[in-house]
Design an enzyme around this catalytic site. Structure first.
Site, PDB file in Angstrom:
ATOM      1  N   HIS A 168       9.579  -0.205   8.344  1.00 45.40           N
ATOM      2  CA  HIS A 168       8.789  -1.412   8.652  1.00 45.40           C
ATOM      3  C   HIS A 168       8.817  -2.431   7.513  1.00 45.40           C
ATOM      4  O   HIS A 168       9.132  -3.603   7.703  1.00 45.40           O
ATOM      5  CB  HIS A 168       7.327  -1.027   8.896  1.00 45.40           C
ATOM      6  CG  HIS A 168       7.107  -0.083  10.015  1.00 45.40           C
ATOM      7  ND1 HIS A 168       7.146  -0.462  11.334  1.00 45.40           N
ATOM      8  CD2 HIS A 168       6.834   1.250  10.020  1.00 45.40           C
ATOM      9  CE1 HIS A 168       6.902   0.579  12.116  1.00 45.40           C
ATOM     10  NE2 HIS A 168       6.711   1.635  11.343  1.00 45.40           N
TER      11      HIS A 168
ATOM     12  N   ASP B 280       0.846  -1.206   0.000  1.00 50.62           N
ATOM     13  CA  ASP B 280       0.000   0.000   0.000  1.00 50.62           C
ATOM     14  C   ASP B 280       0.886   1.263   0.000  1.00 50.62           C
ATOM     15  O   ASP B 280       0.832   2.064   0.913  1.00 50.62           O
ATOM     16  CB  ASP B 280      -0.947   0.009   1.216  1.00 50.62           C
ATOM     17  CG  ASP B 280      -0.214  -0.055   2.551  1.00 50.62           C
ATOM     18  OD1 ASP B 280       0.950  -0.534   2.600  1.00 50.62           O
ATOM     19  OD2 ASP B 280      -0.788   0.387   3.568  1.00 50.62           O
TER      20      ASP B 280
HETATM   21  C1  BDR Z   1       2.793  -0.590   8.672  1.00 48.51           C
HETATM   22  O1  BDR Z   1       1.706   0.325   8.499  1.00 48.51           O
HETATM   23  C2  BDR Z   1       1.918   1.127   7.365  1.00 48.51           C
HETATM   24  O2  BDR Z   1       1.645   2.456   7.636  1.00 48.51           O
HETATM   25  C3  BDR Z   1       3.354   0.925   6.956  1.00 48.51           C
HETATM   26  O3  BDR Z   1       3.501   1.040   5.560  1.00 48.51           O
HETATM   27  C4  BDR Z   1       3.657  -0.459   7.441  1.00 48.51           C
HETATM   28  O4  BDR Z   1       3.263  -1.422   6.486  1.00 48.51           O
HETATM   29  C5  BDR Z   1       3.501  -0.290   9.967  1.00 48.51           C
HETATM   30  O5  BDR Z   1       2.631  -0.425  11.044  1.00 48.51           O
HETATM   31 CA    CA Z   2       2.818  -0.802   4.159  1.00 45.01          CA
END
Ligand code: BDR
Ligand code: CA
Length: 313
Positions: A240, A10
Site C-alpha cells: 500500500h 506508522d
Molecule cells: C494502510 O493501513 C496500514 O495498515 C498500512 O500500513 C497502510 O498504510 C492500508 O490500508
Molecule cells: Ca501505513
C-alpha cells in the site's frame, strides 16, 4: 526531478518497504520522517523509523507525533497483521539514534516554511500529524508543493470495515480535515493498492539487494504475507504505502480523476471516503462543496510491483 519529501508513517510492514524506497531512490530527498500510532503505538513507530534509517546507513530526522486519534477512542494496533513490534515480530537490531525534540506537527510546519513551494508531504498512516500541522499553521495549504495520502477507497470497498480503509478509519476526523483542506492533494487508495502484489519472487530480489535492511524487510514480509493469504487469498502482499511513492515518482502508471472528497466521521460508515467527480450533478450539491483533489482510480499494478522490486533490488 528530485522530490523533497516528509514521510508521515506508522511503520508497519508495508510502511517499512516504502521507507526503504524513500531512503534509496535517487530522486527522493527525504527531509524527515514523522511518526504516528496506527499499525503500532507511536513509540514503536518512532523506534522503527529510526531503525530503518540506520539500517540504510542514513541519518534522517525523525519527529514523533500523534499517539491517538483526534476525537474517537483509539483501536488496539493490528498485531495480527504487522506483528506486535510492527515488523512481523522478528528480532530487531538495537537503535542508537533518537527522535527530534520537536513534535511531528512542528517539524512539518518548520520544514515547509523553510522551503516554501518545495516540500511534498507523503502520508501513509492515520492523518493526525497533518491535521495538527494545519491547525498550527493554516498557511501550509499554500506553501506545500503537494500532499500524497495513502488511504481511502472510492470503488473498492474497505479493508477494515465494508466501506472504510484503515488509515481513514483510524482517525476519520483528522482525515476529513486533511482531505478537504484545499491543498494540492492526491489520494492513493485501495482502488490502486489492491491491484499491486509484491510477490515472494520480488521479495527475494529485495532481500538480496538490501543487506541488513533486506533481512528486516524479508522477515517482516513473511509475517505480513500470511495475513494476505488468509484475508485476500493472494500469494504476496499489497504494498500500500509504496504506492504513494510510486504515484509521486511514476505517475504515468496511474490514472486519476478530479473531484471532491468527503470523509464520513460518524456511524456505521465512519472512515468511508466519498468522491463526487468534478462537474457531475447530484440531487444536492453537499458532496461537491469540498475543494478539488485528485484520486487514483487505475494503475498498472504489475508494473508498479516490479518497479518496487527494481528500486530495492
Ligand atoms: C494502510 O493501513 C496500514 O495498515 C498500512 O500500513 C497502510 O498504510 C492500508 O490500508
Ligand atoms: Ca501505513
Amino acid at each position: 526531478m528530485t522530490h523533497s519529501i516528509i514521510f508521515d508513517t506508522d511503520p508497519g510492514v508495508d510502511d517499512a518497504q516504502a521507507i526503504a524506497i524513500a531512503l534509496r531512490h535517487p530522486e527522493v530527498d527525504l527531509l524527515g520522517m514523522t511518526t504516528t500510532y496506527g499499525n503500532v503505538d507511536v513509540e514503536t513507530a518512532t523506534h522503527n523509523a529510526l531503525l530503518l534509517a540506520e539500517l540504510a546507513g542514513r541519518k534522517i530526522p525523525v519527529a514523533q507525533g500523534a499517539a491517538a486519534p483526534l476525537i474517537k477512542p483509539r483501536h488496539a494496533p493490528p498485531a495480527h497483521i504487522h506483528g506486535a513490534n510492527g515488523l512481523g515480530n522478528i528480532t530487531l537490531p538495537t537503535v542508537s539514534g533518537r527522535a527530534e525534540s520537536r513534535c511531528a506537527a512542528q517539524f512539518i510546519v518548520d520544514t515547509v516554511n523553510e522551503r516554501p513551494g518545495e516540500v511534498t508531504l507523503v502520508a501513509v498512516g492515520p492523518l493526525g500529524n497533518l491535521a495538527a500541522a494545519l491547525q498550527l499553521d493554516p498557511t501550509l495549504v499554500d506553501k506545500v508543493k503537494g500532499v500524497v495520502v495513502m488511504g481511502g477507497s472510492i470503488r473498492e470497498g474497505g479493508n477494515v470495515t465494508p466501506v472504510a480503509e484503515a488509515n481513514m478509519f483510524n482517525d476519520p476526523d483528522a482525515a476529513a480535515r486533511v482531505l478537504t483542506a484545499g491543498w494540492p492533494l492526491t489520494l492513493v487508495g485501495l482502488d490502486v493498492t489492491h491491484r499491486c502484489v509484491l510477490t515472494p519472487a520480488h521479495m527475494a530480489r529485495i532481500e538480496g539487494g538490501q543487506g541488513e535492511l533486506g533481512r528486516v524487510l524479508a522477515g517482516s514480509y513473511a509475517f505480513y504475507r500470511d495475513f494476505y493469504q488468509s484475508a485476500l487469498g493472494i500469494d504476496g502482499c499489497c504494498p500500500h504505502d509504496s504506492c504513494a511513492l510510486a504515484w509521486l515518482l511514476r505517475p504515468e502508471l496511474f490514472t486519476t480523476s478530479r473531484g471532491h472528497l468527503s470523509v464520513v466521521t460518524e456511524g456505521d460508515a465512519e472512515g468511508q471516503t466519498l468522491f463526487a467527480p468534478e462537474g457531475r450533478d447530484f440531487i444536492e450539491d453537499r458532496w461537491s462543496r469540498t475543494p478539488l483533489v485528485d484520486v487514483c482510480l487505475g494503475v498498472e499494478g504489475q508494473t508498479v510491483s516490479d518497479w518496487i522490486a527494481e528500486v530495492l533490488a
